[in-house]
Design a protein around this motif. Structure first.
Motif: not given
Lengths: 763, 268
Positions: B222-224, B245-247, B38-43, B252-256
């Motif tokens: 929330d994500y962390f 996360g919010n994607f 799955r795609l993991v995004i850390a933004a 997977l992952g988040y945009f913060g």
């Protein structure tokens, strides 16, 4: 003409019934005067037989004539009394124990005369004899661990006294100590239970076919009765073990009129560890509990009981502390209105609370919470005629749920609001012999639950924002539930040794335990049903076949059950439980099903006694918010559960016991992949509980050695080996990285082989 | 507070009891199922630096020796209410956009296209709260603790009129030394004084520590928070779950979005 004959026949029947006389009284232990609960009374050459009730009282009626009554109880000499019945008769019977010597220990899970004939099914009954005969962890006899060796009951984790019944959740078991609910039956995070075997007289567990007098939990009832105390003479008994010691003193305040029993127990891990922790002040790691009970026979018709339990666990250093404990108090009044009408009135107080504090280096956190209950109940048993007994009563429980209150430095926050509620129950049940072969117990319970202010009811949107608030004041009764709970059990006697039974029960549960850990924590929160939380409903249907063989030396049974659960409650994934005042926004609701087959074979007599218990079962849950709305296995879904228990008399003074258990591993969720966030390994999970822990098995061995002593009535040494072949059963499996950065699965095993020794005495 | 005390002390207790008995750990081999990558995004958008950093990778099987599988050639856009920024790949799997203008309560949308699939997340610019001071506190004696270790307490100027969310990161010599993820909200913040938050990591005399406080929004928190639960090595008692996360589109992952406030302290 037919009508007249019919009327005449009914009139004759009426006259015949009116010409019966009552026989009633108490069945007691001869040397102590202690009442024997659920003892058996059989009228010879008839099909009539009854049991003493949970206070040792029995009553039935017969036409005038000559009779032989046989009174019996497991582990005691039966007693047959001949009498000529010409009027109502009070008959108290004292039964003599087979012996206090080891060789006479008789072990039976249920009074064998009754297991086939009565209407109860899915019932497990244990006396302290069974508990003391079986080897357990740290040598501490424990009813909750012993009962896990029986079909349909499984432990929550290694060495734990927590349990699941027929696939139900851990909070769905009503645990009563002298009628008072015990909210957390665990000491030491579950390694010990709160029940001190020396203070307990009898334990009865209903896994199904739950009678109408019990309510409030969805899956089971465990009714634990404390000893009343020796009415004849003072005596003391106790034990010294590696982990704990205990002492019980009991005796007559007035011979055959009043008695008292006081029993205390304390562990001393902290004392043993103290030499190694000299630098740390106030180190504490222990629990203690105290059972006390007094009773007074006012006259033939009135008797008072007061019983008390107080227990506490403590873990502390100078600046860290955690404690939790239960308190119960029961005041009971037994009254015999007429030989046919027995009543019990009880006033009950129960409390469970916990506290946690850290005061260290700028980190000052305190956490408190708990639940209080005040109960008033009345019950009547009307022994109408030999074939008909009616039981009716009511109860009212006022619950006070203390919020999980958190103080962080100077600030304070409640995880949940203080809540109050009144739980009511009104019930009637009829035990009826339709014929010599068919017995029926049917009843109805009307339960109710009313929430009371002050309370702020909040409604949340999909992302947990508050969208509406309704405030209720002190005097507001703002939410009501009324639920009818039908109960039914039927026995069809194939012959005197074989029967088929059927039962159905609906149970409503208005209290819910929220836990965001697998094994539970003392600080888990009890929440009441309310506008946002529906009561949990359980419907259970069971069918069973019961048999006693070879002059009752053997008995076996097989039961099939299906349980349907509605409105079960869980935290949502990743719930923020700590310091969240909107805790109700973190809850999800679902349903469940559990089904299975239970098999029990017992050998109750001879040098070798014991039982084989096997359960095949499934337990599954369905939540919209979990597992993409698909059915998944509950953690306690363990298809195969086997226990083999054996006790063997080696010589006059040496008694061996052993048990071997095997269960399918817990349903768990293993990782199906990984990724990293800022160097931290994050595991990916797919289906909830789609994997299995390794299968669990363990062998325990015990030896009881009776010592010769001139100064004591009895003195014995108990040796035990828990997990004798040192099986490394997995308590948990962690998925992490090693120091080289490679992913690995790490198994934690709690116990290897654990030897223990204890010395028990009585004088 | 983000740290899960319920589980912490139950686990502490379990370990205390284990240490008194025969508990042991060993590494075992399991036949695990492997899910589709799955795609993991850390933004993260640092409002003060006006910089958005994005890292794209794919999840791997648990026993895979690759720590991550970075994803190149993605098309990334950051949309503000008034402008759209293009986020360029600066090295394999790492993307960046600079000179982003963001003020409190602005809403941003991050759109990522990878292999014809599109992933989108929204985040709002939070209120900034500065880190005022770091106080050093001597630790009292506890079993198994070095007596010379000290703890730091962060003093935060929390705005009592808004609900605020924070994350703390620790650095030594530019290296992130945080143990897991520490996030918290202001539920325990006093109204009339600065918000004092103890840092759970301990330090030794002469250590130079850089403390980075991120004032962030609820979605990031929330994500962390969920990450903190599932990655804490002491929290293996928790029912496993995937942090949300919010994607969209199963990424997977988040945009913060966060404001960063940094202080340095030399431990005495």
């Amino acid at each position: 003409m037919k009508k007249i004959i019919c009327w005449a026949f009914l009139l004759c029947l009426q006259v015949a019934w009116s010409q019966t006389y009552n026989i009633s009284g108490y069945i007691r232990e001869a040397t102590t005067g202690e009442e024997l609960l659920y003892a058996s009374v059989v009228v010879e050459n008839t099909t009539q037989g009854i049991s003493s009730n949970e206070y040792g009282y029995y009553a039935f009626s017969l036409p005038p004539g000559d009779y032989k009554l046989t009174f019996s109880y497991v582990g005691y000499h039966s007693q047959t009394i001949s009498l000529t019945l010409t009027g109502d008769q009070s008959l108290n019977v004292d039964l003599v124990a087979l012996s206090t010597q080891l060789e006479e220990i008789v072990v039976s899970i249920e009074n064998e005369q009754n297991v086939v004939t009565n209407t109860e099914m899915s019932v497990l009954s244990l006396s302290t004899q069974e508990m003391k005969a079986i080897p357990v962890l740290f040598g501490e006899q424990d009813v909750l661990k012993t009962i896990q060796l029986l079909p349909g009951v499984s432990g929550s984790s290694e060495g734990s006294s927590g349990f699941f019944v027929r696939g139900g959740d851990g909070d769905q078991n009503l645990i009563l100590l002298d009628e008072a609910p015990v909210y957390n039956p665990a000491h030491f995070l579950g390694f010990f239970s709160v029940f001190n075997a020396d203070a307990i007289q009898n334990v009865k567990m209903y896994k199904g076919g739950i009678p109408a007098q019990y309510g409030g939990r969805a899956s089971s009832v465990m009714d634990v009765r404390m000893k009343n105390g020796n009415m004849k003479q003072w005596q003391a008994n106790g034990g010294l073990g590696l982990i704990s010691s205990k002492l019980t003193v009991e005796g007559p305040l007035k011979t055959d009129k009043a008695s008292i029993i006081i029993s205390g127990r304390r562990t001393y891990a902290d004392i043993l560890a103290a030499p190694f922790l000299k630098d740390f002040d106030d180190f504490g790691l222990y629990f203690y509990d105290l059972n006390a009970k007094a009773n007074y026979i006012l006259n033939d018709k009135n008797r008072l009981f007061a019983s008390l339990y107080f227990g506490k666990d403590v873990l502390s250093t100078g600046d860290f502390g955690l404690d939790w404990g239960n308190e119960t108090f029961t005041l009971r009044w037994n009254h015999v209105f007429t030989p046919k009408l027995f009543s019990n009135t009880a006033l009950i107080y129960s409390r469970y609370n916990y506290g946690f504090a850290i005061n260290n280096s700028g980190l000052n956190v305190a956490l408190t919470g708990g639940i209080y209950d005040f109960t008033l109940k009345q019950e009547y048993r009307w022994y109408r005629n030999p074939d008909s007994e009616i039981r009716f009563g009511w109860q009212a429980i006022f619950h006070r749920f203390l919020p999980s209150n958190i103080q962080f430095n100077e600030a304070e926050q409640n995880s949940s609001q203080e809540q109050n509620a009144l739980e009511g129950g009104l019930y009637i049940a009829h035990d009826l012999a339709l014929s010599s072969a068919v017995k029926l117990n049917y009843g109805l319970r009307l339960s109710s639950f009313h929430n009371r202010g002050p309370y702020v009811y909040r409604q949340y949107d999909a992302i947990d924002n508050i969208i509406e608030e309704t405030a209720y004041t002190d005097n507001d009764w703002f939410n009501r539930y009324f639920i009818l709970e039908p109960r039914m059990a039927m026995t069809y006697l194939l012959d005197s040794s074989h029967s088929v039974k059927l039962s159905y029960n609906r149970n409503a549960q208005y209290l819910h335990l929220l836990s965001n850990s697998v094994s539970g924590s003392p600080t888990d929160i009890w929440l009441p049903s309310g506008p946002a939380i529906q009561p949990t409903l359980a419907d259970q249907l069971a069918v069973g076949y019961f048999a006693v063989l070879n002059d009752q030396a053997y008995q076996w049974s097989v039961e099939v059950y299906y349980k349907d659960l509605q409105n079960t409650v869980e935290y949502e994934d990743g719930a923020e439980a700590f310091g969240n005042k909107d805790i109700e926004s973190q809850i999800v609701f679902g349903s469940g099903r559990a089904y299975g087959v239970e098999f029990l074979f017992e050998k109750t007599q001879g040098d070798l006694t014991g039982w084989l218990s096997y359960t095949w079962s499934r337990s599954q849950r369905l939540f919209d918010a979990i597992n993409q709305g698909e059915w998944f296995s509950a953690r306690q879904d363990r298809p195969h559960d086997l226990a083999l228990v054996g006790m063997y008399q080696l010589s006059e003074r040496v008694f061996l016991s052993t048990n071997w258990v095997y269960t399918t591993g817990d349903a768990v969720t293993f990782t199906t992949g990984k990724y990293f966030v800022e160097r931290e390994l994050v595991n990916i999970y797919s289906e909830r509980n789609a994997d299995r822990m390794p299968d669990y098995h363990r062998l325990d061995i015990g030896v009881r050695w009776l010592l010769r002593s001139k100064r004591m009535n009895q003195s014995e040494l108990n040796f035990s080996l828990y997990n004798a072949y040192n099986r490394r059963n997995a308590y948990s499996i962690r998925f992490d990285t090693n120091t080289q950065g490679q992913s690995q699965a790490t198994r934690l095993s709690l116990f290897g082989v654990v030897p223990s020794i204890s010395w028990n005495f009585s004088f | 507070m983000a740290t899960n005390f319920n589980n912490r002390f139950s686990i502490f207790l379990v370990f205390a009891i284990i240490s008194l008995s025969w508990g042991c750990e060993d590494v075992i081999e399991l036949d695990l199922k492997d899910a589709e990558p799955r795609l993991v995004i850390a933004a993260g958008l640092d409002v003060g630096l006006q910089t958005l950093d994005v890292q794209l990778s794919r999840s791997t099987p648990f026993y895979s020796l690759d720590s991550s599988s970075l994803v190149s050639d993605a098309q990334i856009e950051l949309r503000s209410p008034t402008k759209t920024y293009t986020v360029a790949e600066i090295e394999t799997g790492r993307y960046q956009a600079t000179q982003i203008e963001a003020v409190s309560n602005d809403s941003f949308t991050l759109v990522i296209r990878v292999s014809d699939k599109s992933y989108e997340a929204k985040a709002t610019v939070p209120t900034a709260a500065p880190l005022i001071d770091l106080e050093q506190i001597e630790l009292s004696d506890l079993p198994f603790r070095d007596p010379s270790a000290v703890r730091l307490t962060a003093l935060i100027e929390d705005d009592p009129t808004t609900k605020n969310y924070y994350r703390i990161q620790l650095f030594q010599s530019g290296e992130n030394i945080s143990e897991g993820f520490t996030v918290f909200d202001d539920v325990f913040a006093p109204i009339d004084t600065d918000f004092s938050v103890p840092i759970r990591e301990t330090f030794m005399p002469k250590d130079t520590v850089q403390v980075r406080l991120l004032s962030t929004n609820k979605a990031y928190y929330d994500y962390f928070y969920q990450l903190a639960l599932v990655t804490d090595p002491r929290s293996n008692d928790i029912t496993p779950f995937n942090p949300q996360g919010n994607f969209d589109n199963n990424a997977l992952g988040y945009f913060g979005i966060y404001h960063a406030s940094i202080l340095e302290k030399i431990i005495e």
